[in-house]
Write an enzyme that holds these catalytic residues in place. Structure first.
Site, mmCIF file in Angstrom:
data_model
loop_
_atom_site.group_PDB
_atom_site.id
_atom_site.type_symbol
_atom_site.label_atom_id
_atom_site.label_comp_id
_atom_site.label_asym_id
_atom_site.label_seq_id
_atom_site.Cartn_x
_atom_site.Cartn_y
_atom_site.Cartn_z
ATOM 1 N N HIS A 20 4.669 -39.755 37.257
ATOM 2 C CA HIS A 20 3.920 -39.430 36.040
ATOM 3 C C HIS A 20 2.469 -39.257 36.473
ATOM 4 C CE1 HIS A 20 4.038 -39.120 31.717
ATOM 5 N NE2 HIS A 20 3.064 -39.992 31.574
ATOM 6 N N LYS A 165 2.570 -33.249 25.179
ATOM 7 C CA LYS A 165 1.230 -33.599 25.633
ATOM 8 C C LYS A 165 1.198 -33.398 27.132
ATOM 9 C CE LYS A 165 -0.939 -37.974 25.844
ATOM 10 N NZ LYS A 165 -1.411 -39.151 25.088
ATOM 11 N N LYS A 167 -0.714 -33.888 30.669
ATOM 12 C CA LYS A 167 -1.722 -34.704 31.331
ATOM 13 C C LYS A 167 -2.454 -33.820 32.323
ATOM 14 C CE LYS A 167 -1.058 -39.010 29.814
ATOM 15 N NZ LYS A 167 -2.157 -39.827 29.252
ATOM 16 N N ASP A 196 -4.167 -34.266 27.392
ATOM 17 C CA ASP A 196 -4.909 -35.521 27.540
ATOM 18 C C ASP A 196 -5.638 -35.464 28.865
ATOM 19 O OD1 ASP A 196 -5.905 -38.060 27.497
ATOM 20 O OD2 ASP A 196 -3.961 -39.083 27.336
ATOM 21 N N GLU A 222 -7.293 -34.734 24.043
ATOM 22 C CA GLU A 222 -7.462 -36.187 23.958
ATOM 23 C C GLU A 222 -8.439 -36.671 25.017
ATOM 24 O OE1 GLU A 222 -3.687 -38.112 23.761
ATOM 25 O OE2 GLU A 222 -4.469 -40.069 24.342
ATOM 26 N N ASP A 247 -9.245 -41.794 22.461
ATOM 27 C CA ASP A 247 -8.236 -42.760 22.925
ATOM 28 C C ASP A 247 -8.929 -43.900 23.676
ATOM 29 O OD1 ASP A 247 -6.174 -44.206 23.976
ATOM 30 O OD2 ASP A 247 -5.371 -42.623 25.241
ATOM 31 N N LYS A 271 -3.517 -47.323 19.351
ATOM 32 C CA LYS A 271 -2.595 -48.044 20.233
ATOM 33 C C LYS A 271 -2.666 -49.519 19.888
ATOM 34 C CE LYS A 271 -2.938 -44.934 24.187
ATOM 35 N NZ LYS A 271 -3.501 -44.729 25.539
ATOM 36 N N GLU A 325 3.560 -40.807 19.944
ATOM 37 C CA GLU A 325 4.025 -40.524 21.315
ATOM 38 C C GLU A 325 4.779 -41.757 21.820
ATOM 39 O OE1 GLU A 325 0.496 -39.873 23.713
ATOM 40 O OE2 GLU A 325 -0.091 -41.965 23.540
#
Ligand SMILES: [Mg+2]
Length: 382
Positions: A20, A165, A167, A196, A222, A247, A271, A325
């Site tokens: 990731h 989304k 990254k 993001d 984001e 965020d 979050k 998400e």
């Protein structure tokens, strides 16, 4: 009166299904801190504190979360009234500054215990769920455009996700914008594409980036710049049509108020861990709502445990305009819940309690534990 008898923690390391790739780190494993609180009537509550990328994302690490709970939070709570969750939150805030994810893990376990004793889902303790399911985005972060496109098309075909989304922020801005444009072109109107940056851009990068992303049909960006750059966030929010989401800038209700005051976002990524718990997250939500901002249910890529805890709260919010998400468990090779969360028709279903609605799988806990000196089956409740 039921009292808090015992608080235990353990660390789990669970591999991810693929690398990731984030702007600050590449994750191949996710680490979760589990908490179990035992109460004097024999009831129990479980919680989770999880972050991403060790200390590269934020100021709390899994090891620090465990230490904060065991050394500083747990001793203050032992012997207290189990049902007084607000009293516990206030005491923890006096005993411990910052450390929001550690606080969240303990607070989830307290809510879970209270819900179980009352026989109701935690959403009921926040006034009741108004949603049965919520839209759930997927993050494309393999680091490769072709792999991401194939992954997106498979998700659309299987009706699992139609919000993606991406990254970005690791490569040059023009390369990242080209990557986003390729993916948006491939999925067309069948999906929403968002990005993001995880704070990787300067204001100058972000001006070029937002212009290009907007032209590519990307709907939302984001945290393009560092969390403390509120004036830059305000300029970007003001200057482009693409929605700007806060965020990393959003660590609890005080930050929420400052972001609103500075007009430094269109959308809040709420979050539970970053907010400091379900209660503080509900306050962040209230501030966002009062300011007329869009809301989004964010994740720290938690396991199913914290994911259902977040769902309990988000299910009570009337309008999460940007969905959620909450796909954390889907990124992990194994689900640690014996009752896995249901994902279908582009949505995540809200579990029905009691408590947060999570039952741990003791064999999985045993398998992924980092510290073999403890009895993991004890923590899983077996
Ligand atoms: Mg983010």
């Amino acid at each position: 009166m039921t009292k808090i008898d015992q608080i235990e923690t353990l660390i789990l390391d669970i591999p991810t299904i693929r690398g990731h790739v984030l702007s600050m780190a590449t994750m191949r494993t996710q680490t979760a801190v589990l908490v179990r609180v035992k109460f004097s009537d024999g009831s129990e509550g479980i919680g989770e504190g999880t972050t991403i990328g060790g200390l590269s994302y934020g100021p709390e690490s899994p090891e620090g979360i465990q230490s904060a709970i065991e050394t500083y939070i747990a001793p203050g709570l032992l012997g207290r009234n189990s049902d007084d969750v607000n009293g516990a939150i206030q005491l923890i805030d006096k005993l411990v500054k910052g450390n929001r994810i550690a606080k969240t893990a303990v607070e989830i376990a307290l809510w879970d215990g209270l819900g179980k004793r009352l026989g109701v889902p935690v959403s009921q303790l926040f006034g009741g769920a108004v949603h049965e399911r919520l839209p759930v985005a997927w993050t494309l972060a393999s680091g490769n455009s072709e792999t991401d496109i194939a992954e997106a098309q498979q998700m659309i075909e299987t009706r699992r996700h139609n919000v993606f989304k991406l990254k970005i922020g690791k490569r040059a801005v023009r390369d990242d914008v080209a990557h986003v444009a390729r993916i948006k072109e491939a999925v067309g109107d069948a999906a929403s594409v968002r990005v993001d940056i995880n704070t990787a851009w300067s204001l100058q990068d972000a001006r070029w980036g937002l212009r290009g992303l907007q032209e590519a049909g990307c709907e939302l960006v984001e945290q393009p710049v560092p969390a403390r750059y509120r004036r830059a966030m305000a300029e970007l929010t003001r200057s482009y049509e693409i929605a700007v989401m806060a965020d990393e800038a959003l660590n609890g209700p005080e930050d929420a108020l400052e972001v609103v005051t500075a007009q430094a976002a269109d959308v809040f990524a709420v979050k539970i861990g970053q907010s400091g718990g379900l209660k503080r997250a509900s306050e962040v939500i209230a501030i966002g709502q009062a300011a007329g901002l869009g809301l989004y249910g964010g994740t720290m890529l938690e396991t199913g445990l914290s994911t259902v805890a977040a769902l309990q709260l988000f299910s009570t919010v009337d309008d999460l305009a940007w969905g959620t998400e909450l796909f954390g468990p889907l990124l992990l090779t194994e689900d640690i819940l014996a009752n896995p969360i249901v994902y279908r028709d582009f949505c995540v279903e809200i579990p029905h309690g009691p408590g947060i609605g999570a039952t741990l799988d003791p064999d999985k806990i045993d398998f992924f534990r980092r510290d073999g000196r403890r009895s993991m089956k004890a923590v899983a409740g077996e």
